[in-house]
Design a protein around this motif. Structure first.
Motif, PDB file in Angstrom:
ATOM      1  N   HIS A  48     -23.403  80.489  89.967  1.00 54.22           N
ATOM      2  CA  HIS A  48     -22.666  81.133  88.885  1.00 54.22           C
ATOM      3  C   HIS A  48     -21.171  81.009  89.161  1.00 54.22           C
ATOM      4  O   HIS A  48     -20.745  81.022  90.323  1.00 54.22           O
ATOM      5  CB  HIS A  48     -23.073  82.611  88.789  1.00 54.22           C
ATOM      6  N   ARG A  49     -20.389  80.886  88.099  1.00 60.81           N
ATOM      7  CA  ARG A  49     -18.946  80.702  88.307  1.00 60.81           C
ATOM      8  C   ARG A  49     -18.335  81.870  89.078  1.00 60.81           C
ATOM      9  O   ARG A  49     -17.468  81.675  89.942  1.00 60.81           O
ATOM     10  CB  ARG A  49     -18.239  80.532  86.965  1.00 60.81           C
ATOM     11  N   PHE A  50     -18.768  83.109  88.793  1.00 61.79           N
ATOM     12  CA  PHE A  50     -18.229  84.258  89.521  1.00 61.79           C
ATOM     13  C   PHE A  50     -18.725  84.275  90.967  1.00 61.79           C
ATOM     14  O   PHE A  50     -18.020  84.742  91.864  1.00 61.79           O
ATOM     15  CB  PHE A  50     -18.604  85.560  88.812  1.00 61.79           C
ATOM     16  N   GLY A  51     -19.927  83.751  91.189  1.00 63.49           N
ATOM     17  CA  GLY A  51     -20.420  83.637  92.553  1.00 63.49           C
ATOM     18  C   GLY A  51     -19.586  82.652  93.359  1.00 63.49           C
ATOM     19  O   GLY A  51     -19.267  82.889  94.529  1.00 63.49           O
ATOM     20  N   LEU A  52     -19.204  81.527  92.733  1.00 64.83           N
ATOM     21  CA  LEU A  52     -18.364  80.544  93.413  1.00 64.83           C
ATOM     22  C   LEU A  52     -16.970  81.097  93.693  1.00 64.83           C
ATOM     23  O   LEU A  52     -16.382  80.824  94.744  1.00 64.83           O
ATOM     24  CB  LEU A  52     -18.272  79.272  92.575  1.00 64.83           C
ATOM     25  N   VAL A  53     -16.432  81.869  92.748  1.00 63.88           N
ATOM     26  CA  VAL A  53     -15.128  82.489  92.984  1.00 63.88           C
ATOM     27  C   VAL A  53     -15.206  83.443  94.171  1.00 63.88           C
ATOM     28  O   VAL A  53     -14.352  83.419  95.082  1.00 63.88           O
ATOM     29  CB  VAL A  53     -14.647  83.230  91.723  1.00 63.88           C
ATOM     30  N   ALA A  54     -16.244  84.290  94.187  1.00 60.76           N
ATOM     31  CA  ALA A  54     -16.397  85.244  95.288  1.00 60.76           C
ATOM     32  C   ALA A  54     -16.601  84.526  96.610  1.00 60.76           C
ATOM     33  O   ALA A  54     -16.010  84.898  97.641  1.00 60.76           O
ATOM     34  CB  ALA A  54     -17.577  86.171  94.999  1.00 60.76           C
ATOM     35  N   GLY A  55     -17.420  83.469  96.608  1.00 59.74           N
ATOM     36  CA  GLY A  55     -17.657  82.724  97.841  1.00 59.74           C
ATOM     37  C   GLY A  55     -16.406  82.025  98.340  1.00 59.74           C
ATOM     38  O   GLY A  55     -16.123  82.032  99.545  1.00 59.74           O
ATOM     39  N   LEU A  56     -15.652  81.443  97.412  1.00 55.18           N
ATOM     40  CA  LEU A  56     -14.424  80.748  97.807  1.00 55.18           C
ATOM     41  C   LEU A  56     -13.419  81.724  98.413  1.00 55.18           C
ATOM     42  O   LEU A  56     -12.826  81.448  99.467  1.00 55.18           O
ATOM     43  CB  LEU A  56     -13.811  80.046  96.589  1.00 55.18           C
ATOM     44  N   VAL A  57     -13.253  82.878  97.785  1.00 55.66           N
ATOM     45  CA  VAL A  57     -12.323  83.883  98.321  1.00 55.66           C
ATOM     46  C   VAL A  57     -12.787  84.363  99.688  1.00 55.66           C
ATOM     47  O   VAL A  57     -11.990  84.501 100.629  1.00 55.66           O
ATOM     48  CB  VAL A  57     -12.187  85.063  97.337  1.00 55.66           C
ATOM     49  N   ALA A  58     -14.089  84.614  99.839  1.00 52.95           N
ATOM     50  CA  ALA A  58     -14.620  85.076 101.122  1.00 52.95           C
ATOM     51  C   ALA A  58     -14.456  84.012 102.201  1.00 52.95           C
ATOM     52  O   ALA A  58     -14.087  84.322 103.343  1.00 52.95           O
ATOM     53  CB  ALA A  58     -16.093  85.448 100.970  1.00 52.95           C
ATOM     54  N   GLY A  59     -14.733  82.750 101.848  1.00 51.69           N
ATOM     55  CA  GLY A  59     -14.579  81.674 102.819  1.00 51.69           C
ATOM     56  C   GLY A  59     -13.132  81.485 103.252  1.00 51.69           C
ATOM     57  O   GLY A  59     -12.852  81.276 104.436  1.00 51.69           O
ATOM     58  N   LEU A  60     -12.206  81.554 102.293  1.00 49.45           N
ATOM     59  CA  LEU A  60     -10.789  81.426 102.622  1.00 49.45           C
ATOM     60  C   LEU A  60     -10.345  82.562 103.537  1.00 49.45           C
ATOM     61  O   LEU A  60      -9.627  82.340 104.525  1.00 49.45           O
ATOM     62  CB  LEU A  60      -9.950  81.430 101.345  1.00 49.45           C
ATOM     63  N   ALA A  61     -10.780  83.787 103.225  1.00 51.59           N
ATOM     64  CA  ALA A  61     -10.393  84.937 104.045  1.00 51.59           C
ATOM     65  C   ALA A  61     -10.963  84.824 105.454  1.00 51.59           C
ATOM     66  O   ALA A  61     -10.254  85.049 106.450  1.00 51.59           O
ATOM     67  CB  ALA A  61     -10.859  86.229 103.380  1.00 51.59           C
ATOM     68  N   ALA A  62     -12.239  84.453 105.553  1.00 51.26           N
ATOM     69  CA  ALA A  62     -12.870  84.329 106.873  1.00 51.26           C
ATOM     70  C   ALA A  62     -12.194  83.239 107.693  1.00 51.26           C
ATOM     71  O   ALA A  62     -11.935  83.411 108.897  1.00 51.26           O
ATOM     72  CB  ALA A  62     -14.360  84.032 106.713  1.00 51.26           C
ATOM     73  N   GLY A  63     -11.906  82.116 107.051  1.00 50.73           N
ATOM     74  CA  GLY A  63     -11.252  81.022 107.771  1.00 50.73           C
ATOM     75  C   GLY A  63      -9.874  81.413 108.280  1.00 50.73           C
ATOM     76  O   GLY A  63      -9.522  81.121 109.434  1.00 50.73           O
ATOM     77  N   LEU A  64      -9.089  82.072 107.450  1.00 48.39           N
ATOM     78  CA  LEU A  64      -7.742  82.469 107.858  1.00 48.39           C
ATOM     79  C   LEU A  64      -7.777  83.497 108.985  1.00 48.39           C
ATOM     80  O   LEU A  64      -6.953  83.446 109.910  1.00 48.39           O
ATOM     81  CB  LEU A  64      -6.974  83.017 106.656  1.00 48.39           C
TER      82      LEU A  64
END
Length: 545
Positions: free
Chosen positions: A430-446
């Motif tokens: 889902h588009r909102f799922g991808l947005v949430a995953g992308l934000v979570a991945g960026l935060a975890a990586g940083l």
């Protein structure tokens, strides 16, 4: 004439000739005015197999690659060869994804990976996040090309930022004028020079050092005396996991960089993309030979020059090796080859950044009715600003900051994999799922990158991309590539949010693509030389918006 003057003269002469070639490229295979992104930013989408092969090779194998990979081998040994398996892994992955991306992009007139995300998921927010992530990853990578040129200039005794500023001003000028045609033409010269340089180096330098047996014996003895337990001709136990995950993560991240996609979208037809990808592993052989320069530098007793902070700069070992082993005129040509290896990717990266700004920010949020000419002008200006930002990173900040930011960029751009690569095969997320995953991945990586330090060089944060598993409470001394851990977080969050939204019946965005778009080959019907038929979909059409 002194040796240094001879080196500098040869260096400047070759770069002047290359600059003339870059300005002249505006007339090469030109069908009309460069007043659209298709013509300026993608070379008219008419590049054949050889041109595309040279362009992608020139784009992926940068000046920093040629100085950094041997520098890692010089400092750590076997770990530096991670670049070989990662390029071997890379090309099959790219083949599975980019061929489909090329087809759908040509069918719908898409220019950037974020364009695809926009039409696939019908989400402006997700496309914007992908575009901004791509920009954040590209500018530090562009700055590293400055680092490659800087190591060459410092070897010739040229300090300060004046020469680098002039070099990038020239790149900016011919890129602004000629667009993608400039790096495409220069890439051919660059690869010929680099290949010749590698062959000459591996024949000439070992003969002066007593042969390859002596080279490897000297390297082995040097690593045995090193205080770092991970140094060596062979990998140590705790390094295996880091080696594997770094190779896999780097392979997954590299083809997600916007400049990689930009180069491939310039291909004339689908078969051109396939043939190009099938031939790219030849560059892996060249890269493996280049990595051996690190051992040659050890055997030659090269001592790295200090950087601006006074720490040894390992990226200078290759230029110093050439300076010590070659006659001055040949050293100057070798330095010029390294400089050209920075100019090609710098041009493509800035074009890719300009296309992202134009298509996914300017036209999406500022001027939805922008004409082709307006898009081209905005992309040209944005490409200039991307180069200026990269220059500022090197001139104003600590030189090592750009290295840390580039490591972070690889981790960040890897988080766009679910939206782009998986989106080419499935619409389940889902588009909102991808947005949430992308934000979570960026935060975890940083967060993970922030926690990685390097006390030996006085860096408390963003010192590397190897995350200690002990920080996760695991009883081991092994490390793992932070980007892969962040990607796992990304996928888990995207999957859970998607499942929840699907269960609650939350509507998804519209998908404008069709199954036939992913297999189509409108470029083949257009032909490389012949005119386009009236039944072909218009290149650069706005069907998607």
């Amino acid at each position: 004439m002194s040796d240094r003057a001879t080196q500098l003269s040869a260096f400047v002469l070759v770069l002047v000739l290359i600059s003339v070639l870059g300005f002249s490229a505006v007339r090469w295979r030109r069908a009309g005015e460069l007043s659209s992104l298709d013509e300026w930013g993608l070379g008219g989408r008419r590049f054949g197999t050889w041109t595309t092969w040279f362009l992608i090779g020139g784009d992926l194998y940068t000046a920093y690659t040629f100085v950094a990979v041997p520098a890692i081998v010089f400092g750590s040994g076997a770990l530096g060869f991670f670049a070989l398996p990662y390029t071997v892994i890379l090309y099959p992955l790219v083949y599975l994804t980019v061929v489909r991306l090329w087809s759908v992009s040509r069918a719908l007139g898409l220019v950037t990976p974020a364009d695809f995300v926009r039409v696939r998921y019908g989400s402006r927010a997700l496309a914007c996040l992908v575009a901004v992530t791509g920009l954040a990853a590209t500018v530090p990578y562009l700055a590293l090309q400055l680092a490659g040129i800087s190591s060459v200039l410092s070897t010739m005794g040229i300090t300060g930022h004046g020469a680098i500023t002039v070099a990038f001003a020239v790149v900016a000028a011919y890129t602004y004028r000629s667009g993608m045609r400039a790096p495409a033409v220069i890439a051919i010269v660059k690869d010929v020079l680099i290949t010749g340089l590698v062959i000459v180096s591996l024949l000439w330098i070992p003969s002066r050092l007593g042969g390859w047996d002596h080279v490897f014996d000297t390297a082995r003895a040097g690593f045995a005396a090193s205080p770092q337990s991970s140094d060596g001709i062979l990998l140590h136990g705790d390094d295996h996991l880091q080696y594997v995950t770094l190779a896999l993560g780097s392979a997954l991240a590299l083809f997600l960089y916007p400049h990689m996609t930009t180069s491939l979208l310039a291909a004339a037809d689908r078969n051109t993309v396939k043939r190009t990808l099938a031939a790219l592993p030849a560059y892996s052989l060249l890269l493996g030979l280049i990595a051996l320069f690190g051992y040659l530098a050890l055997a030659a007793g090269v001592t790295p020059l200090p950087d601006a902070s006074g720490q040894p700069d390992p990226t200078t070992v290759v230029p110093l090796l050439f300076q010590g082993m070659f006659p001055p005129w040949l050293a100057g040509i070798a330095f010029a080859a390294l400089g050209i290896a920075a100019l090609v990717p710098a041009a493509v990266m800035s074009i890719a950044a300009g296309n992202l700004v134009t298509r996914n920010l300017y036209r999406e949020y500022v001027n939805p009715l922008a004409t082709d000419a307006q898009e081209a002008r905005v992309s040209k200006v944005a490409s200039l600003f991307s180069k200026a930002g990269a220059l500022a990173l090197v001139v104003v900040a600590d030189p090592q900051l750009s290295v840390g930011l580039q490591l972070a960029g690889g981790v960040l751009v890897l988080q766009t994999l679910p939206a782009i690569a998986l989106g080419l095969y499935t619409r389940w997320f889902h588009r909102f799922g991808l947005v949430a995953g992308l934000v979570a991945g960026l935060a975890a990586g940083l967060v993970m990158l922030y926690l990685i330090d390097d006390p030996a060089h006085g860096r408390a944060h963003f010192a590397a991309s190897a995350f200690p598993l002990a920080d996760l409470g695991l009883p081991t001394g092994a490390t793992v590539y932070a980007g892969l851990l962040a990607l796992i977080v990304n996928l888990v969050v995207a999957g859970l949010v998607t499942a929840l939204l699907r269960a609650r019946g939350v509507p998804d965005g519209p998908d404008i693509t069709s199954p036939d778009d992913y297999l189509s080959d409108p470029g083949r019907r257009m032909g490389v030389r012949g005119p386009r038929s009236d039944t072909d979909p218009p290149v650069g059409s706005r069907k998607s918006v």
